[in-house]
Write a protein that holds these residues in place. Structure first.
Motif, PDB file in Angstrom:
ATOM      1  N   GLY A 110       0.809  -1.210   0.000  1.00 47.47           N
ATOM      2  CA  GLY A 110       0.000   0.000   0.000  1.00 47.47           C
ATOM      3  C   GLY A 110       0.845   1.263   0.000  1.00 47.47           C
ATOM      4  N   MET A 111       1.985   1.215   0.665  1.00 47.83           N
ATOM      5  CA  MET A 111       2.914   2.342   0.591  1.00 47.83           C
ATOM      6  C   MET A 111       3.349   2.543  -0.857  1.00 47.83           C
ATOM      7  SD  MET A 111       5.064   1.133   3.969  1.00 47.83           S
ATOM      8  CE  MET A 111       6.481   2.221   3.743  1.00 47.83           C
ATOM      9  N   LEU A 112       3.677   1.430  -1.503  1.00 44.83           N
ATOM     10  CA  LEU A 112       4.051   1.464  -2.914  1.00 44.83           C
ATOM     11  C   LEU A 112       2.874   1.942  -3.765  1.00 44.83           C
ATOM     12  CD1 LEU A 112       6.228   0.682  -5.056  1.00 44.83           C
ATOM     13  CD2 LEU A 112       5.178  -1.591  -5.095  1.00 44.83           C
ATOM     14  N   GLY A 113       1.672   1.433  -3.444  1.00 42.21           N
ATOM     15  CA  GLY A 113       0.491   1.832  -4.185  1.00 42.21           C
ATOM     16  C   GLY A 113       0.197   3.317  -4.066  1.00 42.21           C
ATOM     17  N   ALA A 114       0.392   3.873  -2.886  1.00 43.72           N
ATOM     18  CA  ALA A 114       0.191   5.307  -2.699  1.00 43.72           C
ATOM     19  C   ALA A 114       1.187   6.102  -3.531  1.00 43.72           C
ATOM     20  CB  ALA A 114       0.317   5.665  -1.218  1.00 43.72           C
ATOM     21  N   VAL A 128      -6.925   0.466  -3.475  1.00 43.26           N
ATOM     22  CA  VAL A 128      -7.222  -0.074  -2.150  1.00 43.26           C
ATOM     23  C   VAL A 128      -5.915  -0.099  -1.367  1.00 43.26           C
ATOM     24  CG1 VAL A 128      -8.133  -2.004  -0.801  1.00 43.26           C
ATOM     25  CG2 VAL A 128      -9.070  -1.528  -3.089  1.00 43.26           C
ATOM     26  N   LEU A 129      -5.890   0.592  -0.238  1.00 44.76           N
ATOM     27  CA  LEU A 129      -4.726   0.608   0.647  1.00 44.76           C
ATOM     28  C   LEU A 129      -5.080  -0.211   1.879  1.00 44.76           C
ATOM     29  CD1 LEU A 129      -3.741   4.384   0.351  1.00 44.76           C
ATOM     30  CD2 LEU A 129      -2.914   2.431  -0.991  1.00 44.76           C
ATOM     31  N   ALA A 130      -4.486  -1.377   1.984  1.00 42.46           N
ATOM     32  CA  ALA A 130      -4.836  -2.343   3.018  1.00 42.46           C
ATOM     33  C   ALA A 130      -3.762  -2.380   4.097  1.00 42.46           C
ATOM     34  CB  ALA A 130      -5.018  -3.737   2.398  1.00 42.46           C
ATOM     35  N   ASP A 131      -4.103  -1.921   5.299  1.00 41.04           N
ATOM     36  CA  ASP A 131      -3.199  -2.035   6.453  1.00 41.04           C
ATOM     37  C   ASP A 131      -1.879  -1.320   6.195  1.00 41.04           C
ATOM     38  OD1 ASP A 131      -5.009  -4.300   7.586  1.00 41.04           O
ATOM     39  OD2 ASP A 131      -4.371  -5.048   5.637  1.00 41.04           O
ATOM     40  N   SER A 132      -1.960  -0.142   5.610  1.00 37.90           N
ATOM     41  CA  SER A 132      -0.760   0.568   5.174  1.00 37.90           C
ATOM     42  C   SER A 132      -0.615   1.905   5.890  1.00 37.90           C
ATOM     43  CB  SER A 132      -0.815   0.816   3.661  1.00 37.90           C
ATOM     44  OG  SER A 132      -0.931  -0.398   2.953  1.00 37.90           O
ATOM     45  N   PRO A 133       0.604   2.276   6.251  1.00 35.47           N
ATOM     46  CA  PRO A 133       0.838   3.581   6.858  1.00 35.47           C
ATOM     47  C   PRO A 133       1.140   4.631   5.799  1.00 35.47           C
ATOM     48  CG  PRO A 133       2.862   2.324   6.927  1.00 35.47           C
ATOM     49  CD  PRO A 133       1.828   1.434   6.265  1.00 35.47           C
ATOM     50  N   ALA A 134       0.850   5.879   6.130  1.00 38.79           N
ATOM     51  CA  ALA A 134       1.226   6.994   5.268  1.00 38.79           C
ATOM     52  C   ALA A 134       2.577   7.575   5.662  1.00 38.79           C
ATOM     53  CB  ALA A 134       0.163   8.092   5.330  1.00 38.79           C
ATOM     54  N   SER A 135       3.088   7.166   6.818  1.00 34.97           N
ATOM     55  CA  SER A 135       4.331   7.726   7.348  1.00 34.97           C
ATOM     56  C   SER A 135       5.048   6.681   8.190  1.00 34.97           C
ATOM     57  CB  SER A 135       4.033   8.960   8.205  1.00 34.97           C
ATOM     58  OG  SER A 135       5.131   9.299   9.021  1.00 34.97           O
ATOM     59  N   MET A 136       6.295   6.387   7.858  1.00 34.77           N
ATOM     60  CA  MET A 136       7.061   5.465   8.685  1.00 34.77           C
ATOM     61  C   MET A 136       7.470   6.073  10.024  1.00 34.77           C
ATOM     62  SD  MET A 136       7.103   2.436   7.598  1.00 34.77           S
ATOM     63  CE  MET A 136       8.448   1.683   8.520  1.00 34.77           C
ATOM     64  N   PRO A 137       7.783   7.361  10.122  1.00 37.89           N
ATOM     65  CA  PRO A 137       8.013   7.914  11.461  1.00 37.89           C
ATOM     66  C   PRO A 137       6.820   7.736  12.388  1.00 37.89           C
ATOM     67  CG  PRO A 137       8.957   9.374   9.824  1.00 37.89           C
ATOM     68  CD  PRO A 137       8.200   8.319   9.064  1.00 37.89           C
ATOM     69  N   VAL A 138       5.595   7.896  11.863  1.00 42.37           N
ATOM     70  CA  VAL A 138       4.412   7.652  12.690  1.00 42.37           C
ATOM     71  C   VAL A 138       4.293   6.172  13.008  1.00 42.37           C
ATOM     72  CG1 VAL A 138       1.892   7.824  12.814  1.00 42.37           C
ATOM     73  CG2 VAL A 138       3.215   9.679  11.789  1.00 42.37           C
ATOM     74  N   TRP A 139       4.579   5.326  12.033  1.00 44.21           N
ATOM     75  CA  TRP A 139       4.573   3.863  12.256  1.00 44.21           C
ATOM     76  C   TRP A 139       5.521   3.498  13.386  1.00 44.21           C
ATOM     77  CZ3 TRP A 139       2.382  -0.548   9.797  1.00 44.21           C
ATOM     78  CH2 TRP A 139       3.023  -1.760  10.050  1.00 44.21           C
ATOM     79  N   TRP A 226      10.520   7.389   5.463  1.00 47.41           N
ATOM     80  CA  TRP A 226       9.583   7.488   4.336  1.00 47.41           C
ATOM     81  C   TRP A 226       8.247   8.080   4.776  1.00 47.41           C
ATOM     82  CZ3 TRP A 226       4.717   5.494   3.683  1.00 47.41           C
ATOM     83  CH2 TRP A 226       4.180   5.559   2.383  1.00 47.41           C
ATOM     84  N   SER A 227       7.669   8.947   3.930  1.00 46.07           N
ATOM     85  CA  SER A 227       6.350   9.519   4.204  1.00 46.07           C
ATOM     86  C   SER A 227       5.746  10.053   2.911  1.00 46.07           C
ATOM     87  CB  SER A 227       6.453  10.653   5.225  1.00 46.07           C
ATOM     88  OG  SER A 227       5.196  11.275   5.414  1.00 46.07           O
ATOM     89  N   VAL A 228       4.411   9.919   2.796  1.00 43.94           N
ATOM     90  CA  VAL A 228       3.682  10.561   1.699  1.00 43.94           C
ATOM     91  C   VAL A 228       2.619  11.517   2.240  1.00 43.94           C
ATOM     92  CG1 VAL A 228       4.054   8.775  -0.056  1.00 43.94           C
ATOM     93  CG2 VAL A 228       2.119   8.555   1.546  1.00 43.94           C
ATOM     94  N   VAL A 229       2.699  11.838   3.505  1.00 42.28           N
ATOM     95  CA  VAL A 229       1.655  12.631   4.157  1.00 42.28           C
ATOM     96  C   VAL A 229       1.372  13.925   3.388  1.00 42.28           C
ATOM     97  CG1 VAL A 229       1.084  13.965   6.220  1.00 42.28           C
ATOM     98  CG2 VAL A 229       2.044  11.665   6.442  1.00 42.28           C
ATOM     99  N   ASN A 230       2.415  14.580   2.905  1.00 40.97           N
ATOM    100  CA  ASN A 230       2.236  15.865   2.226  1.00 40.97           C
ATOM    101  C   ASN A 230       1.904  15.728   0.743  1.00 40.97           C
ATOM    102  OD1 ASN A 230       2.799  17.303   4.590  1.00 40.97           O
ATOM    103  ND2 ASN A 230       4.996  17.233   4.208  1.00 40.97           N
ATOM    104  N   ARG A 231       1.747  14.468   0.279  1.00 37.87           N
ATOM    105  CA  ARG A 231       1.476  14.260  -1.148  1.00 37.87           C
ATOM    106  C   ARG A 231       0.200  13.473  -1.426  1.00 37.87           C
ATOM    107  NH1 ARG A 231       5.793  11.033  -3.350  1.00 37.87           N
ATOM    108  NH2 ARG A 231       6.514  10.507  -1.264  1.00 37.87           N
ATOM    109  N   VAL A 232      -0.457  12.977  -0.391  1.00 34.80           N
ATOM    110  CA  VAL A 232      -1.615  12.109  -0.629  1.00 34.80           C
ATOM    111  C   VAL A 232      -2.769  12.843  -1.309  1.00 34.80           C
ATOM    112  CG1 VAL A 232      -1.051  10.504   1.214  1.00 34.80           C
ATOM    113  CG2 VAL A 232      -2.514  12.472   1.709  1.00 34.80           C
ATOM    114  N   HIS A 233      -2.800  14.159  -1.218  1.00 36.37           N
ATOM    115  CA  HIS A 233      -3.864  14.922  -1.879  1.00 36.37           C
ATOM    116  C   HIS A 233      -3.792  14.793  -3.398  1.00 36.37           C
ATOM    117  CE1 HIS A 233      -0.427  17.682  -1.982  1.00 36.37           C
ATOM    118  NE2 HIS A 233      -1.010  18.246  -3.023  1.00 36.37           N
ATOM    119  N   LEU A 234      -2.680  14.305  -3.914  1.00 32.39           N
ATOM    120  CA  LEU A 234      -2.511  14.134  -5.356  1.00 32.39           C
ATOM    121  C   LEU A 234      -3.161  12.852  -5.867  1.00 32.39           C
ATOM    122  CD1 LEU A 234       1.226  15.255  -5.647  1.00 32.39           C
ATOM    123  CD2 LEU A 234      -0.821  16.570  -6.288  1.00 32.39           C
ATOM    124  N   ILE A 235      -3.603  11.990  -4.967  1.00 31.27           N
ATOM    125  CA  ILE A 235      -4.284  10.758  -5.385  1.00 31.27           C
ATOM    126  C   ILE A 235      -5.697  11.128  -5.815  1.00 31.27           C
ATOM    127  CG2 ILE A 235      -5.125   8.505  -4.635  1.00 31.27           C
ATOM    128  CD1 ILE A 235      -2.770   8.393  -2.679  1.00 31.27           C
TER     129      ILE A 235
END
Length: 302
Positions: A110-114, A128-139, A226-235
């Motif tokens: 899901g990280m890859l999918g994002a 579909v993002l299944a059981d995936s984090p948007a940020s490894m620091p948060v993980w 790794w993080s996509v928090v600031n880019r997820v709005h592009l999905i």
């Protein structure tokens, strides 16, 4: 049910894949990206059940793992997000799916999918993002919190071996299983498909060790920041989030997807941890299947 297997040439290597169902059925096919990095497709093969509705479901082993080319000589600089994005793009082209496909990624998948959806690739119709984090620091913060709730004797073993740099010790591996039994898969015994992936990981954890570390909560690999928090709005495609109530992908790790993706919905399975697709198989297949069916309708009427 029709099942075909093959290998897609990728650079100087090969990506193994399996198609369950008929790619020419008329329904948009689903690609399933497994976790890890460094796992195999086996533990997510239950998603092949979605082919029962007439939809082709594609599993593949990411490079370095399973039945795809193994590269144990490659160092950390080789194993990058871009490598796996290029491999996925290559597989889509090899299978001739450019006009339309859905993508389901589980955990690292899901990280890859994002990351993939953020590039707005041609042909991607839903995610579909299944059981995936948007940020490894948060993980890291969240799995640390879950680890702190383990029995004291388990934590003592983990801390002692981490401090000594002996995370390859059998006692450390046994202590790790206490975390996994709570937050990775709560079924006992484990399903055979999960056992196959675990056995593959025990035999060859090269990619996982370099990109993640020794386990799910002691993150020492290249993905630690790794993080996509600031880019997820592009999905821009319709997106389904799924997770388990006892998941190591806690609500805090998934929330940035829910907050940032414009067209999103989120389902939490009450009796699951990190693998609702086996822990609550029937309900998970219904939730994902219904989402994809709605996307089919939206595409046909839109």
């Amino acid at each position: 049910m029709q099942v075909t297997e093959g290998k897609a040439p990728f650079r100087d290597y090969e990506t193994w894949y399996r198609v369950t169902g008929d790619l020419t059925s008329g329904l948009t096919p689903l690609i399933v990206a497994h976790g890890g990095p460094g796992c195999t497709h086996d533990y997510v093969e239950s998603f092949a059940a979605l082919a029962g509705a007439g939809r082709a479901v594609i599993h593949y082993d990411q490079i370095g793992n399973g039945r795809s080319t193994r590269l144990p000589e490659k160092g950390a600089e080789f194993w990058t997000v871009d490598l796996f994005l290029d491999e996925l793009t290559n597989l889509i082209a090899h299978l001739g799916l450019g006009r339309g496909y859905y993508l389901l990624g589980q955990s690292w998948g899901g990280m890859l999918g994002a990351e993939f959806a953020i590039t707005r690739p041609a042909g991607l119709k839903a995610l579909v993002l299944a059981d995936s984090p948007a940020s490894m620091p948060v993980w890291i913060e969240e799995t640390g919190r879950l680890r702190d709730a383990l029995p004291e004797e388990v934590k003592e073993v983990l801390s002692r071996h981490e401090a000594a740099g002996t995370t390859d010790h059998p006692d450390y591996a046994r202590a790790t299983k206490a975390f996994n039994a709570r937050h990775v898969c709560r079924l006992d015994p484990l399903p055979d498909a999960v056992k196959r992936t675990n056995a593959a990981m025990e035999a060859d954890s090269h990619v996982y060790n370099l990109m993640i570390g020794p386990n799910e909560f002691h993150i020492t690999g290249t993905l630690a920041d790794w993080s996509v928090v600031n880019r997820v709005h592009l999905i821009e495609v319709p997106t389904l989030l799924i997770s388990g109530a006892f998941d190591e992908a806690t609500p805090a790790t998934v929330q940035p997807f829910a907050d940032g993706i414009p067209d999103v919905r989120w389902h939490v399975f009450p009796n699951s941890s990190h693998m609702p697709h086996v822990e609550e198989f029937d309900d998970c297949m219904k939730v994902v299947g219904d989402f994809l069916a709605r996307c089919d309708v939206e595409q046909s009427t839109g």
